[in-house]
Write a protein that holds these residues in place. Sequence first.
Motif, short mmCIF file in Angstrom:
data_model
loop_
_atom_site.label_atom_id
_atom_site.label_comp_id
_atom_site.label_asym_id
_atom_site.label_seq_id
_atom_site.Cartn_x
_atom_site.Cartn_y
_atom_site.Cartn_z
N ALA A 151 0.85 -1.20 0.00
CA ALA A 151 0.00 0.00 0.00
C ALA A 151 0.88 1.23 0.00
N HIS A 152 0.46 2.22 -0.78
CA HIS A 152 1.11 3.53 -0.74
C HIS A 152 0.06 4.62 -0.74
N VAL A 153 0.42 5.74 -0.15
CA VAL A 153 -0.42 6.93 -0.25
C VAL A 153 0.10 7.71 -1.46
N ALA A 154 -0.81 8.05 -2.35
CA ALA A 154 -0.48 8.82 -3.55
C ALA A 154 -1.03 10.23 -3.40
N VAL A 155 -0.15 11.21 -3.58
CA VAL A 155 -0.54 12.62 -3.45
C VAL A 155 -0.35 13.29 -4.82
N MET A 156 -1.42 13.93 -5.28
CA MET A 156 -1.38 14.68 -6.54
C MET A 156 -1.81 16.12 -6.23
N VAL A 157 -0.96 17.06 -6.59
CA VAL A 157 -1.28 18.47 -6.37
C VAL A 157 -1.31 19.15 -7.74
N GLY A 158 -2.48 19.64 -8.10
CA GLY A 158 -2.64 20.27 -9.40
C GLY A 158 -3.62 19.49 -10.26
N ASP A 159 -3.97 20.04 -11.37
CA ASP A 159 -4.94 19.45 -12.28
C ASP A 159 -4.22 18.41 -13.14
N SER A 160 -4.18 17.19 -12.67
CA SER A 160 -3.40 16.14 -13.34
C SER A 160 -4.23 15.40 -14.37
N LYS A 161 -3.59 15.13 -15.47
CA LYS A 161 -4.14 14.25 -16.51
C LYS A 161 -3.17 13.07 -16.61
N ASN A 162 -3.72 11.87 -16.63
CA ASN A 162 -2.90 10.67 -16.76
C ASN A 162 -2.87 10.23 -18.21
N THR A 163 -1.72 9.78 -18.64
CA THR A 163 -1.59 9.11 -19.93
C THR A 163 -1.20 7.68 -19.62
N TRP A 164 -2.14 6.76 -19.86
CA TRP A 164 -1.88 5.35 -19.59
C TRP A 164 -1.24 4.71 -20.81
N LEU A 165 -0.21 3.93 -20.57
CA LEU A 165 0.59 3.33 -21.64
C LEU A 165 0.53 1.81 -21.54
N GLU A 166 1.52 1.13 -22.08
CA GLU A 166 1.52 -0.33 -22.16
C GLU A 166 1.69 -0.97 -20.78
N PRO A 167 1.19 -2.20 -20.64
CA PRO A 167 1.39 -2.94 -19.39
C PRO A 167 2.87 -3.26 -19.15
N VAL A 168 3.22 -3.44 -17.90
CA VAL A 168 4.53 -3.99 -17.54
C VAL A 168 4.42 -5.48 -17.87
N SER A 169 5.29 -5.96 -18.74
CA SER A 169 5.17 -7.35 -19.19
C SER A 169 5.48 -8.32 -18.06
N ASP A 170 4.90 -9.51 -18.15
CA ASP A 170 5.20 -10.56 -17.16
C ASP A 170 6.69 -10.86 -17.17
N GLU A 171 7.30 -10.87 -18.35
CA GLU A 171 8.73 -11.15 -18.47
C GLU A 171 9.56 -10.11 -17.70
N GLU A 172 9.23 -8.82 -17.88
CA GLU A 172 9.91 -7.73 -17.14
C GLU A 172 9.71 -7.89 -15.65
N TYR A 173 8.46 -8.10 -15.24
CA TYR A 173 8.11 -8.18 -13.84
C TYR A 173 8.72 -9.40 -13.16
N ASP A 174 8.71 -10.54 -13.86
CA ASP A 174 9.22 -11.78 -13.28
C ASP A 174 10.72 -11.74 -13.01
N LYS A 175 11.44 -10.81 -13.59
CA LYS A 175 12.89 -10.66 -13.36
C LYS A 175 13.18 -9.98 -12.02
N LEU A 176 12.17 -9.33 -11.43
CA LEU A 176 12.38 -8.61 -10.17
C LEU A 176 12.50 -9.60 -9.02
N ASP A 177 13.33 -9.28 -8.04
CA ASP A 177 13.53 -10.16 -6.87
C ASP A 177 12.29 -10.18 -6.00
#
Length: 137
Positions: A111-137
């Motif tokens: 869990a994390h607390v996310a703080v956004m200050v200002g009028d934010s617009k999100n640009t959603w991009l590609e998923p983190v691949s399973d291959e990329e993620y599975d390399k993490l410890d």
Amino acid sequence: MAKNEEEVKNSVFGFGDSNEAFAKFFKGTSYLKPLAESKDAKTAVHNVSFEPGCRNNWHKHTVPQILIAVAGEGWYQEEGKAPQKMLPGDVVIVNHNTKHWHGATKDSWFAHVAVMVGDSKNTWLEPVSDEEYDKLD
């Protein structure tokens, strides 16, 4: 019970509801608990919880974002940089228009607390691949 599940679900910031509005931008299930919002100041503070293995897609915000790890174990990564493990008390400031992702480790709730200050617009991009993620410890 998965690692850190009780810690995350019993956080002082609350647990929240399944994040259905943004589910298409996550692999796995996340939970969103609004903590404070101001339409005038265009500021929002949310507790975001992730089940083990859950992470959001690569994305950018038009304003800086502050992430404060409050429970469990997670990951944060900016494009072109090594992933960094996040533990309770860790703080990351994400500069505006920085491509990044964040989420839980494979075997722990997070869990994390996310703080956004200002009028934010999100640009959603590609998923983190399973291959990329599975390399993490």
